[in-house]
Write an enzyme that holds these catalytic residues in place. Structure first.
Site, PDB file in Angstrom:
ATOM      1  N   CYS A 152       5.841  32.004 -38.516  1.00 18.83           N
ATOM      2  CA  CYS A 152       5.871  33.270 -37.786  1.00 18.83           C
ATOM      3  C   CYS A 152       4.457  33.789 -37.541  1.00 18.83           C
ATOM      4  O   CYS A 152       4.149  34.282 -36.447  1.00 18.83           O
ATOM      5  CB  CYS A 152       6.716  34.301 -38.528  1.00 18.83           C
ATOM      6  N   ASN A 316       8.301  39.466 -37.920  1.00 17.11           N
ATOM      7  CA  ASN A 316       8.231  38.169 -38.595  1.00 17.11           C
ATOM      8  C   ASN A 316       9.580  37.472 -38.695  1.00 17.11           C
ATOM      9  O   ASN A 316       9.654  36.283 -38.991  1.00 17.11           O
ATOM     10  CB  ASN A 316       7.620  38.320 -39.988  1.00 17.11           C
TER      11      ASN A 316
END
Length: 336
Positions: A152, A316
């Site tokens: 991420c 994320n």
């Protein structure tokens, strides 16, 4: 033609990927493999603390569950080689357990019952192509059997760093990701495997210094930046919504306006651009892998040269998942 997908691991990323795929034409999930009870999986799919309720119907059935009227088989095989993907026509496996992140391990489904391709939802090894945006799909030729969606943080850092490097040339840089806490941290102080003393502390009550794999992965996804960037992470007490700061020296002197103009010109469906004064909760659920914040660009004069700071936001969870699904969709189209 519908490409059928199997998801191995129905945790945070697996479930959010399933949600995203519901809106992708020509891609259908037909099998989920996870060791958790299907009743629990269905409940966690339907209700999500950070991302909200699932926009659809979920009903547990014998052997799986029905989503929006479509039955999805659920199995509980510990070894991917024992999963009968072929029975459900699975062509591509989304490997989301976190346990099979290297090529040799990720290839197990390919040797068992019909799966043809695997997308790893984690950084792969040096022998696996890693993608961070729709721009990097050009590195694929369709013959690959295993690819990686990187991490991420890499998906946030890389497009910002690439746009900056393409426009002005990065000499050296340090990045810091201010990252939401995740499931591998403790809720309260307690013993934790691996010997990481800081991760043994309560994630929702502390700022926890941590390492980040993005500092190494950046050289894999952008070879011309290999060895030029370093960095670290600070885990903070928010459930999702993170931000990456990058401080660099460049090949040429620039202004804030020039940097922001270059970032805006580089923006696309993976790399967003905003001039709004947003905070972390504003980017929960965003589909950009990286959302550049033009309000935080800084240029500091230092003895005739400059230090430049740029900042990009990311959810994320969902930012990364949206990127994975874009990658999976493209991978399906070019598969040979």
């Amino acid at each position: 033609m519908v490409v059928k997908v199997g998801i191995n691991g129905f945790g945070r990323i697996g479930r959010l990927a399933f949600r995203r795929i519901q809106n992708v034409e020509g891609v259908e999930v037909t099998r989920i493999n996870d060791l958790t009870d299907p009743n629990m999986l269905a409940h966690l799919l339907k209700y999500d603390t950070t991302q909200g309720r699932f926009d659809g119907t979920v009903e547990v059935k014998e052997g799986g569950f029905e989503v929006n009227g479509n039955f999805i088989k659920v199995s509980a095989e510990r070894d991917p080689e024992n999963i009968d993907w072929a029975t459900d026509g699975v062509e591509i496996v989304l490997e989301a357990t976190g346990f099979f992140a290297k090529k040799e391990a990720a290839e197990k489904p390919l040797h068992a019952n019909g799966a043809k391709k695997v997308v790893i939802t984690a950084p792969g090894g040096n022998d696996v192509k890693q993608l961070f945006s729709t721009l990097t799909t050009s590195i694929l030729d369709g013959t690959e059997t295993v690819i990686s969606g990187a991490s991420c943080t890499t998906n946030c850092l890389a497009p910002m760093a690439k746009a900056l490097h393409d426009a002005f040339g990065i000499q050296k840089g340090l990045m810091t990701t201010i990252h939401a806490y995740t499931g591998d941290q403790m809720i309260v102080d307690g013993h934790r495997g691996g010997g990481d003393l800081r991760r043994a502390r309560a994630g929702a009550a502390n700022i926890v210094p941590n390492s980040t794999g993005a500092r190494k992965a950046i050289g894999l996804v952008i070879p011309e930046l290999n060895g030029k960037l370093d960095g670290a992470a600070q885990r903070v007490p928010v459930p999702t919504g993170s931000v990456t700061e990058l401080v660099v020296t460049l090949d040429k002197n620039v202004s804030v306006d020039e940097i922001n103009a270059a970032m805006k010109a580089a923006s696309n469906d993976s790399f967003g651009y905003t001039e709004d004064p947003i905070v972390s909760s504003d980017i929960v659920g965003v589909s950009y892998g990286s959302l550049f914040d033009a309000t935080q660009t800084k240029v500091m004069e230092v003895d005739g040269s400059q230090l430049v700071k740029v900042v990009s936001w990311y959810d994320n969870e969902m930012s990364y998942t949206a990127q994975l699904v874009r990658t999976l969709e493209y991978f399906a189209k070019i598969a040979k």
